[in-house]
Scaffold this motif. Structure first.
Motif, PDB file in Angstrom:
ATOM      1  N   LEU A 156       0.821  -1.214   0.000  1.00  0.00           N
ATOM      2  CA  LEU A 156       0.000   0.000   0.000  1.00  0.00           C
ATOM      3  C   LEU A 156       0.857   1.267   0.000  1.00  0.00           C
ATOM      4  O   LEU A 156       0.353   2.354   0.217  1.00  0.00           O
ATOM      5  CB  LEU A 156      -0.934  -0.008   1.216  1.00  0.00           C
ATOM      6  CG  LEU A 156      -1.803  -1.271   1.363  1.00  0.00           C
ATOM      7  CD1 LEU A 156      -2.756  -1.119   2.539  1.00  0.00           C
ATOM      8  CD2 LEU A 156      -2.583  -1.531   0.076  1.00  0.00           C
ATOM      9  N   GLY A 157       2.163   1.103  -0.238  1.00  0.00           N
ATOM     10  CA  GLY A 157       3.035   2.262  -0.394  1.00  0.00           C
ATOM     11  C   GLY A 157       3.402   2.950   0.895  1.00  0.00           C
ATOM     12  O   GLY A 157       3.356   4.178   0.969  1.00  0.00           O
ATOM     13  N   THR A 158       3.793   2.177   1.899  1.00  0.00           N
ATOM     14  CA  THR A 158       4.171   2.789   3.184  1.00  0.00           C
ATOM     15  C   THR A 158       5.653   3.141   3.252  1.00  0.00           C
ATOM     16  O   THR A 158       6.063   3.909   4.118  1.00  0.00           O
ATOM     17  CB  THR A 158       3.834   1.832   4.336  1.00  0.00           C
ATOM     18  OG1 THR A 158       4.483   0.569   4.101  1.00  0.00           O
ATOM     19  CG2 THR A 158       2.332   1.618   4.435  1.00  0.00           C
ATOM     20  N   ALA A 159       6.470   2.587   2.358  1.00  0.00           N
ATOM     21  CA  ALA A 159       7.902   2.903   2.336  1.00  0.00           C
ATOM     22  C   ALA A 159       8.104   4.258   1.663  1.00  0.00           C
ATOM     23  O   ALA A 159       7.593   4.506   0.566  1.00  0.00           O
ATOM     24  CB  ALA A 159       8.667   1.815   1.593  1.00  0.00           C
ATOM     25  N   GLU A 160       8.853   5.146   2.292  1.00  0.00           N
ATOM     26  CA  GLU A 160       9.001   6.512   1.784  1.00  0.00           C
ATOM     27  C   GLU A 160      10.018   6.569   0.644  1.00  0.00           C
ATOM     28  O   GLU A 160      11.068   5.925   0.698  1.00  0.00           O
ATOM     29  CB  GLU A 160       9.420   7.445   2.911  1.00  0.00           C
ATOM     30  CG  GLU A 160       8.361   7.601   3.994  1.00  0.00           C
ATOM     31  CD  GLU A 160       8.777   8.565   5.081  1.00  0.00           C
ATOM     32  OE1 GLU A 160      10.005   8.796   5.229  1.00  0.00           O
ATOM     33  OE2 GLU A 160       7.894   9.095   5.784  1.00  0.00           O
ATOM     34  N   VAL A 161       9.690   7.370  -0.363  1.00  0.00           N
ATOM     35  CA  VAL A 161      10.567   7.537  -1.527  1.00  0.00           C
ATOM     36  C   VAL A 161      10.553   9.008  -1.933  1.00  0.00           C
ATOM     37  O   VAL A 161       9.705   9.789  -1.492  1.00  0.00           O
ATOM     38  CB  VAL A 161      10.100   6.678  -2.716  1.00  0.00           C
ATOM     39  CG1 VAL A 161      10.194   5.199  -2.376  1.00  0.00           C
ATOM     40  CG2 VAL A 161       8.679   7.051  -3.133  1.00  0.00           C
ATOM     41  N   THR A 162      11.482   9.394  -2.802  1.00  0.00           N
ATOM     42  CA  THR A 162      11.490  10.751  -3.347  1.00  0.00           C
ATOM     43  C   THR A 162      10.815  10.747  -4.716  1.00  0.00           C
ATOM     44  O   THR A 162      10.807   9.718  -5.409  1.00  0.00           O
ATOM     45  CB  THR A 162      12.923  11.286  -3.511  1.00  0.00           C
ATOM     46  OG1 THR A 162      13.602  10.524  -4.514  1.00  0.00           O
ATOM     47  CG2 THR A 162      13.687  11.196  -2.194  1.00  0.00           C
ATOM     48  N   PRO A 163      10.275  11.862  -5.147  1.00  0.00           N
ATOM     49  CA  PRO A 163       9.704  11.923  -6.501  1.00  0.00           C
ATOM     50  C   PRO A 163      10.700  11.558  -7.589  1.00  0.00           C
ATOM     51  O   PRO A 163      10.356  10.889  -8.559  1.00  0.00           O
ATOM     52  CB  PRO A 163       9.251  13.380  -6.623  1.00  0.00           C
ATOM     53  CG  PRO A 163       8.943  13.786  -5.214  1.00  0.00           C
ATOM     54  CD  PRO A 163       9.989  13.097  -4.371  1.00  0.00           C
ATOM     55  N   LEU A 164      11.962  11.970  -7.426  1.00  0.00           N
ATOM     56  CA  LEU A 164      12.966  11.685  -8.447  1.00  0.00           C
ATOM     57  C   LEU A 164      13.166  10.190  -8.636  1.00  0.00           C
ATOM     58  O   LEU A 164      13.167   9.693  -9.778  1.00  0.00           O
ATOM     59  CB  LEU A 164      14.297  12.347  -8.064  1.00  0.00           C
ATOM     60  CG  LEU A 164      15.456  12.107  -9.030  1.00  0.00           C
ATOM     61  CD1 LEU A 164      15.193  12.818 -10.351  1.00  0.00           C
ATOM     62  CD2 LEU A 164      16.768  12.582  -8.408  1.00  0.00           C
TER      63      LEU A 164
END
Length: 709
Positions: free
Chosen positions: A499-507
């Motif tokens: 469900l997308g809980t790991a944080e990432v950067t837009p780049l």
């Protein structure tokens, strides 16, 4: 009367007046040889003598003598003071002009200057490169006798002293350009006697060491001119958006006028004062004979115009990012350099305009204050990057540095792992309640659809299906797929990553979608093409490709088929633009804190993030709403004039027919008939339990993580 009569006559008395008319001759006095000689009689001057017998000076004589002595001792004292302060300076042979801080000029692909970075914010220019009226404007208003004095201008000092004395305060300075340069190069700005003496001594040293033109060139490149600009090149770029080599007479006068008070006369802050000061400079230039009256009139008719800035100045985010990257390519920057980037100015402007327009129109109502946009081509070259709503207010680059939960936009890697594990877009999975221990993920709508294909699960962003797939293939496979595609941030090994809980950067998220547009080839995102010196020496040039193929063309075709449905009829419908074949995925994190849309065509991959810096929830903004709108606006402008092209890879869906509860099982489930049968009969059944450790066993990872029995 006896010749030896010693009685005083009236003439002998002090102050007596003679009663006899003086004769034209005097009696001859006996000489030593006894002869007598005569001499022409002259009026006798009264000789005033002191009691000691010495002559007494007149009042004027004594005054002159006193002034002479005072001046002599003054000179001796001044020489002593100068000598003392000279001893506190380094020896002349050890003095050296400090190097001007290096400037980094960041340039777009078409040569447009995106920004200058470094302490000066502008490159060094040679005197001969400048239009003659620029240095003349500086000389006219600051130091007209520059080419005739020796570093100190006695006439200027006397004039300044007289003006200040009559004004009753300090209204005019007597420092020459050489003195000002000495202060800028070697001294602190404190106002003390020591600093003034050092300034004068160093000015004389500079005049001895360098030519007048060299001193003037150094001054023009090192004078502070407001708004963070040091030197005339930086000032011209800052205020007029052009090189100092190209400024007009009116612009040159405006720049010269800044020297008196950079903040006060900055045309960006006080345009009226700046114009009045420029008129004063033009008048001084005319008086000094540098320009004619006609030249001055023409300049007054066409005054300098400050360049119009875009609302957010988004190129500043690119320039800052590039400036941070440069040392990793060439080490410490020791000279002025030019960095050629991959940025497309039209795309950059379109990206900023799209982001600002949507936030300004709906941001306040929807609780959205910030955003970011990244676009890159299929080689990984960054074509546009906007790190925030307004660079002038916040220089934090959200596109590169902000780590946020991607929400459902991360599900793409879950489905990628499932396809690579042997499933197809037509594989059926059950959208039904599911639990792992105490965790029971639900859907955004709060409803369940029952059996759905993977295509439907992805295009409609069904949470339960994504979690089921993650449990089936294992979080390790999902993480491996994400990292292989381009995600560089750490990802925890748990089911919630579905469900997308790991944080990432837009780049990095945009870079991880590039293989879908490129036909399966991974990229390392880059923005720097070449680094060179101002005289053309190449210090770095990008060569080579990325990591090569990271996913098969067949898998790319399957993924593109599913992600195209997201834009055509799924959660990303608002991202469609002008009939272009496009694919993508929406993303909304918990409590609507982050809203994303990541999408692509055969030419370009772009991602949009909207939210708030402090992590406060938006007012139910989803990835399919405002972010999809920003993405569509930008992509329409970016694709203007391009020939339409389809996405790479092919996938032919199975003929429509009766939906089967589970059309395909994963390879690792084959050979386990009982478990496979259980899954086919009841797709909503929990993940098969294994005894002992492992991932799903009673003592396994997920059982410990979620507290299952």
């Amino acid at each position: 009367m006896s010749p030896y009569d010693l009685r005083l006559t009236p003439e002998d008395r002090p102050g007596a007046v003679s009663q006899h008319r003086p004769s034209t001759s005097r009696s001859a006095k006996p000489s030593r040889d006894g002869s007598r000689r005569t001499q022409q009689t002259r009026p006798r001057r009264k000789q005033r003598r002191s009691r000691g017998g010495r002559r007494r000076r007149s009042l004027l004589g004594r005054l002159v003598h006193g002034i002479f002595l005072l001046g002599l001792w003054g000179v001796i004292g001044a020489m002593g003071v100068v000598g003392y302060f000279a001893l506190t300076l380094p020896p002349p042979e050890e003095l050296a002009v400090p190097k001007r801080p290096a400037n980094v000029m960041v340039v777009a692909a078409d040569g447009t200057v995106l920004g200058n970075r470094g302490e000066t914010r502008g490159e060094e220019v040679r005197l001969f490169e400048l239009p003659p009226y620029l240095p003349q404007a500086v000389l006219a208003i600051e130091d007209r006798r520059f080419y005739s004095h020796f570093g100190i201008d006695p006439i200027g000092l006397a004039r300044a002293a007289f003006v200040n004395l009559t004004a009753g305060g300090v209204v005019q300075g007597g420092s020459t350009l050489t003195q000002q340069l000495a202060k800028n190069l070697f001294l602190k700005p404190d106002r003390t006697l020591t600093r003034k003496v050092h300034e004068a001594l160093l000015a004389v040293w500079l005049e001895h060491k360098f030519t007048k033109d060299e001193i003037l060139e150094m001054y023009l490149n090192r004078a502070y001119l407001g708004s963070g600009a040091t030197g005339v090149e930086a000032a011209a770029r800052t205020y007029f958006g052009k090189s100092a080599r190209d400024v007009t007479l009116a612009e040159a006068a405006t720049i010269a006028g800044l020297l008196k008070a950079p903040s006060r006369f900055a045309p960006t802050a006080n345009p009226q004062l700046a114009e009045e000061r420029a008129q004063t400079v033009l008048s001084a230039m005319m008086e000094a004979g540098f320009i004619t009256e006609e030249d001055a009139k023409l300049a007054l008719i066409s005054p300098a115009t400050v360049r119009q800035r875009t609302p957010g100045e988004s190129a500043g985010y690119v320039a800052d990012w590039v400036y941070e990257l440069v040392p990793s390519f060439i080490g410490e920057v020791r000279q002025d350099i030019v960095v050629d980037t991959t940025i497309d100015t039209l795309m950059q402007n379109a990206a900023e305009a799209a982001l600002v327009r949507v936030i300004d129109a709906e941001g306040k109502e929807k609780g959205v204050s910030e955003g970011a946009l990244v676009a890159m081509d299929t080689s990984g070259a960054v074509r546009a990057l906007v790190g925030g709503r307004d660079y002038t207010r916040s220089q934090f680059n959200r596109a590169v540095k902000a780590r946020r939960q991607p929400g459902s936009s991360f599900k793409t890697f879950v489905y990628l792992a499932a396809i690579e594990a042997g499933l197809t877009p037509d594989t059926i999975r059950n959208d039904a309640p599911i639990s792992f221990g105490s965790w029971s993920p639900g859907n955004y709508t709060g409803k369940f659809k029952g059996p759905v294909t993977l295509t439907e699960g992805l295009k409609d962003s069904i949470n339960t299906v994504a979690v089921r797939l993650t449990a089936e293939v294992g979080p390790e496979r999902v993480i491996a797929a994400a990292h292989r595609m381009g995600i560089t941030s750490p990802i925890g090994k748990n089911l919630s990553i579905a469900l997308g809980t790991a944080e990432v950067t837009p780049l990095e998220l945009v870079a991880a979608y590039v293989p879908f547009a490129s036909g399966g080839y991974g990229v390392v995102p880059y923005v720097i093409r070449r680094i060179r010196t101002t005289d053309g020496q190449v210090l770095y040039e990008r060569r080579g490709d990325g990591p090569g193929r990271v996913v098969s063309l067949e898998t790319v075709g399957a993924m593109n088929y599913m992600l195209k449905q997201t834009v055509a009829s799924g959660t990303g419908r608002r991202a469609g633009f002008e009939g272009w074949p496009a694919a993508g995925k929406t993303g909304t994190s918990q409590e609507y804190r982050n809203a994303w849309f990541i999408g692509y065509t055969a030419y370009l991959v772009a991602g949009v993030w909207l939210g708030n810096d402090d992590g406060t929830p938006t007012r139910k903004v989803t990835g399919g709403s405002l972010p999809a709108t920003v993405w569509a606006d930008f992509m329409a402008a970016a694709h203007d004039g391009l020939a339409m092209a389809d996405l790479p890879g092919e996938y032919h869906p199975a003929p429509s027919g009766p939906m089967v509860a589970d059309s395909q099982t994963l390879p690792w489930m084959q050979g386990q008939p009982a478990q496979a049968a259980a899954r086919s009969a009841d797709p909503s059944a929990p993940v098969p339990q294994r005894t002992g450790g492992g991932l799903f066993g009673r003592g396994g990872f997920f059982n410990r993580l979620f507290g299952g029995g």
